[in-house]
Enzyme design. Sequence first.
Site, PDB file in Angstrom:
ATOM      1  N   GLU A  94      -2.116 -13.687   1.974  1.00 43.51           N
ATOM      2  CA  GLU A  94      -0.796 -13.645   2.584  1.00 43.51           C
ATOM      3  C   GLU A  94      -0.302 -15.069   2.853  1.00 43.51           C
ATOM      4  O   GLU A  94      -1.083 -16.017   2.820  1.00 43.51           O
ATOM      5  CB  GLU A  94      -0.871 -12.854   3.876  1.00 43.51           C
ATOM      6  CG  GLU A  94      -1.126 -11.387   3.593  1.00 43.51           C
ATOM      7  CD  GLU A  94      -1.249 -10.571   4.847  1.00 43.51           C
ATOM      8  OE1 GLU A  94      -0.593 -10.895   5.836  1.00 43.51           O
ATOM      9  OE2 GLU A  94      -2.013  -9.593   4.823  1.00 43.51           O
TER      10      GLU A  94
ATOM     11  N   ASP B 163     -10.425 -10.672   9.525  1.00 44.59           N
ATOM     12  CA  ASP B 163     -10.280  -9.430   8.744  1.00 44.59           C
ATOM     13  C   ASP B 163     -11.640  -8.776   8.453  1.00 44.59           C
ATOM     14  O   ASP B 163     -11.833  -7.595   8.758  1.00 44.59           O
ATOM     15  CB  ASP B 163      -9.496  -9.746   7.461  1.00 44.59           C
ATOM     16  CG  ASP B 163      -9.436  -8.587   6.508  1.00 44.59           C
ATOM     17  OD1 ASP B 163      -8.476  -7.810   6.567  1.00 44.59           O
ATOM     18  OD2 ASP B 163     -10.367  -8.440   5.676  1.00 44.59           O
TER      19      ASP B 163
ATOM     20  N   LYS C   1     -13.409  -5.054   9.930  1.00 41.78           N
ATOM     21  CA  LYS C   1     -14.071  -4.066   9.075  1.00 41.78           C
ATOM     22  C   LYS C   1     -15.512  -3.830   9.541  1.00 41.78           C
ATOM     23  O   LYS C   1     -16.015  -2.701   9.525  1.00 41.78           O
ATOM     24  CB  LYS C   1     -14.038  -4.528   7.619  1.00 41.78           C
ATOM     25  CG  LYS C   1     -12.612  -4.542   7.080  1.00 41.78           C
ATOM     26  CD  LYS C   1     -12.483  -5.333   5.804  1.00 41.78           C
ATOM     27  CE  LYS C   1     -11.041  -5.341   5.327  1.00 41.78           C
ATOM     28  NZ  LYS C   1     -10.791  -6.284   4.240  1.00 41.78           N
TER      29      LYS C   1
ATOM     30  N   GLY D 106      -0.903 -13.161  -5.069  1.00 40.84           N
ATOM     31  CA  GLY D 106      -0.672 -12.049  -4.137  1.00 40.84           C
ATOM     32  C   GLY D 106      -1.935 -11.555  -3.444  1.00 40.84           C
ATOM     33  O   GLY D 106      -1.916 -10.532  -2.765  1.00 40.84           O
TER      34      GLY D 106
ATOM     35  N   VAL E  51       0.831  -1.215   0.000  1.00 37.17           N
ATOM     36  CA  VAL E  51       0.000   0.000   0.000  1.00 37.17           C
ATOM     37  C   VAL E  51       0.864   1.264   0.000  1.00 37.17           C
ATOM     38  O   VAL E  51       0.553   2.244  -0.698  1.00 37.17           O
ATOM     39  CB  VAL E  51      -0.987   0.016   1.205  1.00 37.17           C
ATOM     40  CG1 VAL E  51      -1.924   1.194   1.113  1.00 37.17           C
ATOM     41  CG2 VAL E  51      -1.787  -1.280   1.270  1.00 37.17           C
TER      42      VAL E  51
ATOM     43  N   GLU F 166     -10.384   5.555   5.323  1.00 37.73           N
ATOM     44  CA  GLU F 166     -11.261   5.006   4.279  1.00 37.73           C
ATOM     45  C   GLU F 166     -10.747   3.668   3.745  1.00 37.73           C
ATOM     46  O   GLU F 166     -11.539   2.759   3.464  1.00 37.73           O
ATOM     47  CB  GLU F 166     -11.364   6.019   3.132  1.00 37.73           C
ATOM     48  CG  GLU F 166     -12.393   5.687   2.093  1.00 37.73           C
ATOM     49  CD  GLU F 166     -13.802   5.613   2.654  1.00 37.73           C
ATOM     50  OE1 GLU F 166     -14.369   6.648   2.992  1.00 37.73           O
ATOM     51  OE2 GLU F 166     -14.341   4.482   2.775  1.00 37.73           O
TER      52      GLU F 166
END
Length: 415
Positions: A182, A193, A197, A179, A15, A121
């Site tokens: 992980e 995960d 969120k 990719g 990122v 965001e």
Amino acid sequence: MAKKLKIGLFGFGCVGQGLYYVLNNSTGFKADIVKIAVKDKTKERSVSKELITFDKWEILNNPEIDVIVELIDDAEEAFNIVSEALKRGKHVVTANKKLLANHLEELYKLQQENNVSLLYEASAGGSIPIIRTLEEYFDNEELEKVSGIFNGTTNYILTKTINEKLSYATALKQAQEKGFAETDPTSDVEGFDPKYKAVIIALHAFGLIIKPEQILNLGITTLHDNDIKYASEKGYKIKLTPVIQRLENDKVGILVAPRFVKETDQLFNVDNEFNGVIVEGKFSGEQFLQGKGAGSYPTGAAVLSDISALSHGYKYEYKKHVQKHASDFTNDVFINVYFRYNSIIDLDKIEFDEITEKYTGTDYNYIVGKVNLQTLITNRDYILKNNLFISLVNDKIELNTKTKISIKEKQLINN
Ligand SMILES: NC(=O)c1ccc[n+]([C@@H]2O[C@H](COP(=O)([O-])OP(=O)(O)OC[C@H]3O[C@@H](n4cnc5c(N)ncnc54)[C@H](OP(=O)(O)O)[C@@H]3O)[C@@H](O)[C@H]2O)c1
């Protein structure tokens, strides 16, 4: 007028590099990255040595830097960095859902106490602008439900197992090679995960600060070919979906679990690494947003959008939290599920309130019916350890009938 910001960047991985690229190739918005903090001293970098530091204080103590962009992969160290930055009066942008979900209360307070802005965001839904949509567009409307696909890795695996009939193990390997997943995919495939969120979205949609440990997450690790066969025969796809729903008593029910999705559902065609979010408003009805839930440039673009918003002095107002839109969170609810089990002992553990379909065969057994969410929370470890599989059959969370009766009784008394 927009202010030209001086950025201290933490992390230069997927990122971080995506942000660097989109920032340098953006025509509309300009900001300076003054320093980049990374960890590994042996790695080759694609930027000049002068930009790199291994000392976080070089950024945090630099008075010239007014914005910290936190894009590291270590949630606890990220919390140290972000809280130090906020205390020093620096605005922060982060993409780290685990950091946020685990420390929402402290981070909310730190923003108020230090009069600074924390934007995130990219932490939920990647490039889908869900947080600002909830904050700015649905800031006053009472919402009924937010659900969707919040995890690209599992959606990729599930797409391959259903559409191409790959085994779970082959699909996971392919996701890792591309990719999307992980090397240690636990957080994705066990549903942690998307739960992080869901915690973030619950704050912006309903104003609630909930600890991740309070919410059930069932992932896709125990998915079996027989479950895929069952879903395919009925024309369903399987998606890992958080459901965040307002109940009749104004409390909010939340869970993360696999779900059978029908062809008529908006999420049916959200395949591969894509994410989709459905927001249901009391007056506006159903809205559907779809986009790339992860990836270097899409996530970098979401981070850039936050940095740009900061240059205009933007802050989350947390209106739903301030106005107390929902009264509380509850797990005292019923959900409709498909339960693939091994033996009668499993049925003693997972007690159903209602059964609508039942199959006992030589190859596998299943039950479809209504179960209390608390039963699944209590037996989560048992379900995973014994390779049992649970999938929601719809996206509805129902209030416990006993609670329903007490609401009716209350209304009668009040009348
Ligand atoms: N990847 C995505 O598509 C995506 C999407 C949405 C959100 N996110 C979130 O964005 C964040 C970054 O993810 P990523 O995929 O970019 O991770 P990544 O590719 O693994 O990169 C992590 C970066 O953090 C650096 N780092 C680790 N610990 C550090 C420390 N203590 N101090 C300074 N730098 C440190 C690493 O340094 P070295 O380079 O020296 O190893 C590396 O540059 C995570 O919170 C992730 O959950 C990612």
